[in-house]
Design a protein around this motif. Structure first.
Motif, mmCIF file in Angstrom:
data_model
loop_
_atom_site.group_PDB
_atom_site.id
_atom_site.type_symbol
_atom_site.label_atom_id
_atom_site.label_comp_id
_atom_site.label_asym_id
_atom_site.label_seq_id
_atom_site.Cartn_x
_atom_site.Cartn_y
_atom_site.Cartn_z
ATOM 1 N N ARG A 21 -7.675 -12.084 -14.153
ATOM 2 C CA ARG A 21 -8.498 -11.687 -14.364
ATOM 3 C C ARG A 21 -7.265 -10.310 -16.017
ATOM 4 O O ARG A 21 -7.859 -9.924 -16.548
ATOM 5 N N LEU A 22 -6.269 -11.293 -15.689
ATOM 6 C CA LEU A 22 -5.121 -10.548 -16.343
ATOM 7 C C LEU A 22 -4.714 -11.670 -17.387
ATOM 8 O O LEU A 22 -4.547 -12.621 -17.631
ATOM 9 N N HIS A 84 -4.988 -6.364 -19.124
ATOM 10 C CA HIS A 84 -6.399 -6.748 -18.016
ATOM 11 C C HIS A 84 -7.692 -6.116 -19.460
ATOM 12 O O HIS A 84 -7.970 -4.689 -19.565
ATOM 13 N N ASP A 85 -8.350 -6.908 -19.853
ATOM 14 C CA ASP A 85 -9.491 -6.468 -20.640
ATOM 15 C C ASP A 85 -8.966 -5.479 -21.579
ATOM 16 O O ASP A 85 -9.041 -4.806 -22.494
ATOM 17 N N TYR A 119 -3.720 1.782 -12.563
ATOM 18 C CA TYR A 119 -4.484 1.104 -12.192
ATOM 19 C C TYR A 119 -3.994 0.360 -10.084
ATOM 20 O O TYR A 119 -4.251 -0.953 -10.864
ATOM 21 N N PHE A 124 -3.806 -5.584 -9.066
ATOM 22 C CA PHE A 124 -3.337 -6.244 -10.696
ATOM 23 C C PHE A 124 -1.696 -7.006 -10.734
ATOM 24 O O PHE A 124 -1.345 -8.240 -10.952
#
Length: 198
Positions: A21-22, A84-85, A119, A124
């Motif tokens: 995701r990162l 992230h994103d 977050y 994360f």
């Protein structure tokens, strides 16, 4: 120039790193607003070695983070922004600390991390720290990784445990707090053979 008493420089690590995701990449000067937002929060910096940052403190920290791209000798660091994103959610650090002998490459590294509370609770920090551990052991000839933290920092202690680190020590009143009191330090460690066997 390398001399008989100076070990050869370590190559720069392969970046960026991508996880599920990162993305972990070097810190850019343009990251200052995002990093400043969480490093100005007294709750975020409560157990960190620096107080909540004002503009001057942020400028000094950003200069260090941006320059920390290719550590090679003890005392140098690698600092990475965690995205992230395409949104910066925190930063992680690997500092080379010790070598076995004067002509050897660094053998011990220290981990650190700071994440935006916005977050929190999404894993994360664990995902990013695990990627940094893997980089530390695959790119550098390290024997050991460690983390030092205030024992009251329960979130970081749990993160160390999720990384497979062992709580090795609890030293009493060995760190001078900003308010003039003394705090304890918890030491966590992970050996290369433990990482390789995980």
């Amino acid at each position: 120039m390398t001399t008989a008493s100076t070990p050869p420089a370590q190559p720069a690590p392969p970046l960026p790193l991508a996880t599920g995701r990162l993305v972990l990449r070097t810190v850019l000067a343009s990251d200052g607003a995002a990093i400043g937002a969480y490093c100005a929060d007294p709750e975020v910096t409560r157990y960190l070695p620096f107080a909540a940052l004002d503009a001057e403190g942020l400028a000094e920290r950003m200069a260090r983070l941006v320059a920390a791209t290719a550590p090679s000798v003890p005392g140098e660091s690698l600092c990475l922004a965690v995205l992230h994103d395409d949104v910066l959610v925190g930063d992680v650090m690997l500092r080379l600390t010790d070598r076995h002998g004067p002509q050897d490459p660094p053998a011990i590294g220290e981990l650190g991390w700071v994440f935006s509370p916005e977050y929190a609770g999404r894993g994360f920090a664990t995902e990013a720290a695990r990627a940094l551990v893997d980089l530390a052991f695959t790119h550098y000839p390290l024997h050991r990784l460690m983390a030092r933290l205030d024992p009251r920092n329960v979130a970081s202690a749990r993160l160390c445990e999720r990384l497979g680190m062992t709580r090795e020590a609890h030293t009493r009143e060995d760190y001078a707090d900003r308010d003039g009191t003394w705090s304890d330090t918890a030491v966590y460690g992970l050996l290369r053979r433990e990482w390789a066997g995980s």
